[in-house]
Scaffold this active site. Structure first.
Site, PDB file in Angstrom:
ATOM      1  N   THR A  40      67.097  69.153  25.457  1.00  0.00           N
ATOM      2  CA  THR A  40      67.869  70.267  26.002  1.00  0.00           C
ATOM      3  C   THR A  40      66.924  71.353  26.493  1.00  0.00           C
ATOM      4  O   THR A  40      65.789  71.457  26.025  1.00  0.00           O
ATOM      5  CB  THR A  40      68.857  70.834  24.959  1.00  0.00           C
ATOM      6  N   ASP A  41      67.394  72.122  27.437  1.00  0.00           N
ATOM      7  CA  ASP A  41      66.681  73.312  27.871  1.00  0.00           C
ATOM      8  C   ASP A  41      67.721  74.409  28.013  1.00  0.00           C
ATOM      9  O   ASP A  41      68.826  74.172  28.526  1.00  0.00           O
ATOM     10  CB  ASP A  41      65.970  73.086  29.205  1.00  0.00           C
TER      11      ASP A  41
END
Length: 194
Positions: free
Chosen positions: A63-64
């Site tokens: 995830t970012d």
């Protein structure tokens, strides 16, 4: 919290995509960074001599998270001064402060020509700022260094939570991962009931 016991494998992906390329869809910046990170780790696993060491039931998650306000992306501030300016803007802005996560799930799949399936999605949570918080509080918060650890410069599970009235959307997205949606997407990808 989901019942998994993950192995954490840091990515060497340079998180330096050109933000100007994503002006039409800022959320795509977070998603493309998440994809870059997961593919870096996948490629590293596949470069190891014996690919049979990669378990058949491999699930990878990346995830970012970015914070957006008035069309501008706010990542981790580099200084307390930068943090303070962001906090002032968030408090005074007539537009929402959006926490945007790009999530990528990679499932090993030997039936696919690439050897994996990729599931991606984006999640946005609106942060409702306390408009009454003082400049002095924002200055002291910025000087504490807490905000230097997180995208947007505001750690909601710490003292930063004192600047917030509430959220529209998934609270867990703000602290790092959209919890329910991620769980449902993993279950769907594995064809099991949540």
């Amino acid at each position: 919290m989901m019942g998994f016991n993950p192995i954490v494998k840091p990515s060497n992906f340079e998180e330096d995509l050109n933000k100007d390329d994503f002006k039409d869809d800022i959320s795509e910046y977070a998603l493309q960074t998440s994809i870059g990170k997961i593919m870096d780790v996948w490629n590293e696993l596949n470069s190891i001599g014996d690919k049979s060491n990669i378990p058949d039931n491999l699930i990878m998650l990346s995830t970012d998270t970015i914070v957006e306000n008035e069309g501008q992306i706010f990542e981790k501030p580099s200084s307390s001064e930068e943090n303070y300016k962001a906090m002032i803007q968030f408090r005074d802005s007539s537009k929402p402060v959006n926490v945007i996560s790009g999530v990528c799930i990679l499932i090993k799949d030997v039936t696919d020509s690439k050897g994996y399936r990729l599931i991606t999605f984006k999640e946005t949570t609106e942060v409702l700022m306390d408009r009454q918080v003082t400049d002095s509080f924002l200055q002291k918060y910025s000087e504490s260094g807490e905000g230097l650890q997180v995208a947007g410069g505001m750690k909601v599970q710490g003292f930063g939570g004192l600047m917030i009235e509430g959220f529209k959307g998934d609270f867990y997205n703000v602290v790092g991962l959209p919890y329910m949606r991620t769980f449902k997407e993993i279950c769907k990808a594995l064809d099991v009931d949540p």
